[in-house]
Design an enzyme around this catalytic site. Structure first.
Site, PDB file in Angstrom:
ATOM      1  N   LYS A   1      92.409 -51.688 -41.335  1.00  0.00           N
ATOM      2  CA  LYS A   1      91.870 -51.056 -39.839  1.00  0.00           C
ATOM      3  C   LYS A   1      91.895 -52.307 -38.905  1.00  0.00           C
ATOM      4  CE  LYS A   1      90.164 -47.976 -37.122  1.00  0.00           C
ATOM      5  NZ  LYS A   1      91.165 -48.509 -35.922  1.00  0.00           N
TER       6      LYS A   1
ATOM      7  N   GLN B   1      89.333 -59.878 -38.928  1.00  0.00           N
ATOM      8  CA  GLN B   1      88.894 -58.487 -38.842  1.00  0.00           C
ATOM      9  C   GLN B   1      88.402 -58.028 -40.086  1.00  0.00           C
ATOM     10  OE1 GLN B   1      89.958 -56.640 -36.004  1.00  0.00           O
ATOM     11  NE2 GLN B   1      88.610 -55.234 -36.681  1.00  0.00           N
TER      12      GLN B   1
ATOM     13  N   LYS C   1      95.517 -56.457 -38.557  1.00  0.00           N
ATOM     14  CA  LYS C   1      95.806 -56.545 -37.165  1.00  0.00           C
ATOM     15  C   LYS C   1      97.375 -56.471 -36.803  1.00  0.00           C
ATOM     16  CE  LYS C   1      93.464 -57.539 -33.548  1.00  0.00           C
ATOM     17  NZ  LYS C   1      92.186 -56.488 -33.253  1.00  0.00           N
TER      18      LYS C   1
ATOM     19  N   ASP D   1      94.220 -53.054 -28.417  1.00  0.00           N
ATOM     20  CA  ASP D   1      93.644 -54.501 -28.378  1.00  0.00           C
ATOM     21  C   ASP D   1      94.037 -54.937 -26.949  1.00  0.00           C
ATOM     22  OD1 ASP D   1      93.790 -57.799 -29.015  1.00  0.00           O
ATOM     23  OD2 ASP D   1      92.239 -56.897 -29.935  1.00  0.00           O
TER      24      ASP D   1
ATOM     25  N   SER E   1      85.563 -47.042 -33.824  1.00  0.00           N
ATOM     26  CA  SER E   1      87.039 -46.582 -34.209  1.00  0.00           C
ATOM     27  C   SER E   1      86.895 -45.602 -35.652  1.00  0.00           C
ATOM     28  CB  SER E   1      87.977 -47.586 -34.406  1.00  0.00           C
ATOM     29  OG  SER E   1      88.371 -47.903 -33.116  1.00  0.00           O
TER      30      SER E   1
END
Length: 445
Positions: free
Chosen positions: A90, A111, A126, A166, A377
């Site tokens: 994710k 992340q 990412k 993003d 999310s």
């Protein structure tokens, strides 16, 4: 630094000497985690750290598309699937000319810890491209997104990898990406988040990162007997994170006096008019310099770094990596700033962090303070799986609870490892322990 952590960092510097952003993130994380390996020698025996810093998968691909003049354009696409220990990969997609392997890897490494801190079952990833959406027509952006997804679709899925937006990837881009994925896969599952409300998105997703930043900062201030009430705030940036950080901070009694974009910043001593900023940046997609044409008494200055010279109580950097350097931190300290919390990813340099902390300025690291976006999310994924929608208030309450838990876990980890009040160390350790324990349970894979 613990000898094990130091040796792994030395190996990274040797192998990836040109990847400055990645090495900056890795250095900051490994310096904190040094404390963990003194207490958990079993992690070294299992090679946990070597595996943690190495992506499970790094995907690079060509993106070929045609501009409005009929000319063929070529960009590079990236997806780093860093860790699936806690769940599906994710992490967002970034479309910006600066995107390269180093930036994608630093974002992916951060992340992992950010997603771990949410307490939700999501791994770290990412992606993005060096494509620049600025100045492009809607049709050009659509064609690029479709070309990008024509390769990315092979590597994502609702239970495998769920990208989001993003920098440079907002509602428009997510719509084009999801629409093409749906067409070529014949699949309506939640494979991207940040979708429009009409086709599976979540209420409060747009506000989530900015709101979550303020919720975390509120808890950090409360731990020191402070609050947002009556405080003067600087918010760099003027995208979703900055706009909704402004909105929530104002609701809690603060006055935001400055915001910025990539060309400069505006200072309004009476408080930034948020409705005007939304009109300029969201509806009209214009530069923030437009603000002073419509707001008497406001001042515009070219260049972004000057925003940190404005006296404030709280600074919320919400623009991009390394925007707050040592000089900016010194200005904040000299002007009596009591707290800095990161809304962007790694917006503060290592030297600036050290300076702020040495002067007892409260510091909320991005991996904790801006986790609200990815948390929401994950809530969007949960709603999609159940085929239901929660109200704005339900999502916002869940977000508030998650951010409170993140702060508490950071504070407790920092205290347990002898650095009470150091939320950077606390965030790194709290996030890492959960991942490390999962890796230990899986064996050598």
């Amino acid at each position: 630094m613990n000898a094990y952590a130091e040796s792994v960092l030395a190996q990274l510097k040797k192998r990836h000497s040109t990847q400055k952003e990645f090495l900056q993130a890795a250095t900051e994380i490994l310096e904190s985690l040094s404390l963990v390996f003194d207490k958990h020698p079993e992690y070294e025996k299992a090679g946990i750290l070597e595996r943690f810093v190495e992506p499970e998968r790094m995907i690079t691909f060509r993106v070929t598309w045609i501009d409005d003049s009929g000319k063929v354009q070529v960009n590079t696409g990236y997806r780093v699937q860093y860790s699936s220990c806690l769940g599906p990969y994710k992490g967002g997609l970034r479309f910006h000319p600066s995107v390269n392997t180093s930036i994608i890897k630093f974002l992916g490494l951060e992340q992992i810890l950010k997603n771990s801190l949410t307490g939700l079952p999501i791994g770290g990833a990412k992606g993005g491209s060096n494509f620049d959406p600025k100045g492009k027509s809607d049709n050009e952006i659509m064609r690029f997104c479709q070309a990008f997804m024509a390769e990315l679709y092979r590597h994502i899925g609702a239970d495998l990898d769920v990208p989001a937006g993003d920098i440079g990837v907002g509602a428009r881009e997510i719509g084009y990406l999801y629409g093409f994925y749906k067409k070529i896969k014949n699949d309506t599952s939640c494979t991207l988040t940040g979708r429009g409300l009409a086709y599976g998105g979540s209420l409060a997703r747009k506000e989530a990162t900015g709101y979550g930043l303020v919720y975390f900062t509120r808890e950090m201030l409360a731990a020191a007997g402070q609050s947002f009430e009556g405080k003067t705030v600087l918010v760099s940036g003027s995208g979703n994170v900055a706009i909704y950080a402004h909105e929530k901070a104002t609701q809690l009694g603060a006055k935001v006096v400055a915001m910025s974009d990539s060309l400069g910043y505006v200072y309004d001593p009476d408080g930034i008019d948020l409705d005007l900023i939304k009109q300029i940046k969201e509806a009209e997609r214009k530069r923030i310099s437009e603000y002073v044409k419509r707001r008497p008494g406001a001042v515009y200055k070219a260049g972004c770094s000057g925003i940190w010279t404005i006296p404030c109580d709280i600074a919320l950097p919400c623009a991009t990596q390394n925007e707050l350097d040592e000089e900016g931190a010194q200005h904040l300290i000299s002007n009596g700033c009591i707290a800095v919390a990161e809304g962007a990813n790694m917006p503060t340099t290592l030297e600036a962090i050290e300076l702020l902390q040495s002067h007892d300025v409260m510091f909320g690291p991005a991996k904790a303070a801006n986790a609200g976006g990815v948390a929401t999310s994950a809530l969007e994924m949960a709603q999609s799986s159940q085929r239901i929608y929660w109200t704005f208030e339900e999502v916002d309450q869940r977000l508030d609870t998650i951010m409170c838990n993140i702060f508490r876990n950071c504070a407790e980890a920092a205290k347990e490892y002898g650095h009470e009040g150091n939320y950077l160390i606390g965030a790194n350790i709290a996030g890492f322990i959960k991942v490390a324990e999962s890796m230990m349970a899986f064996g050598i894979v």
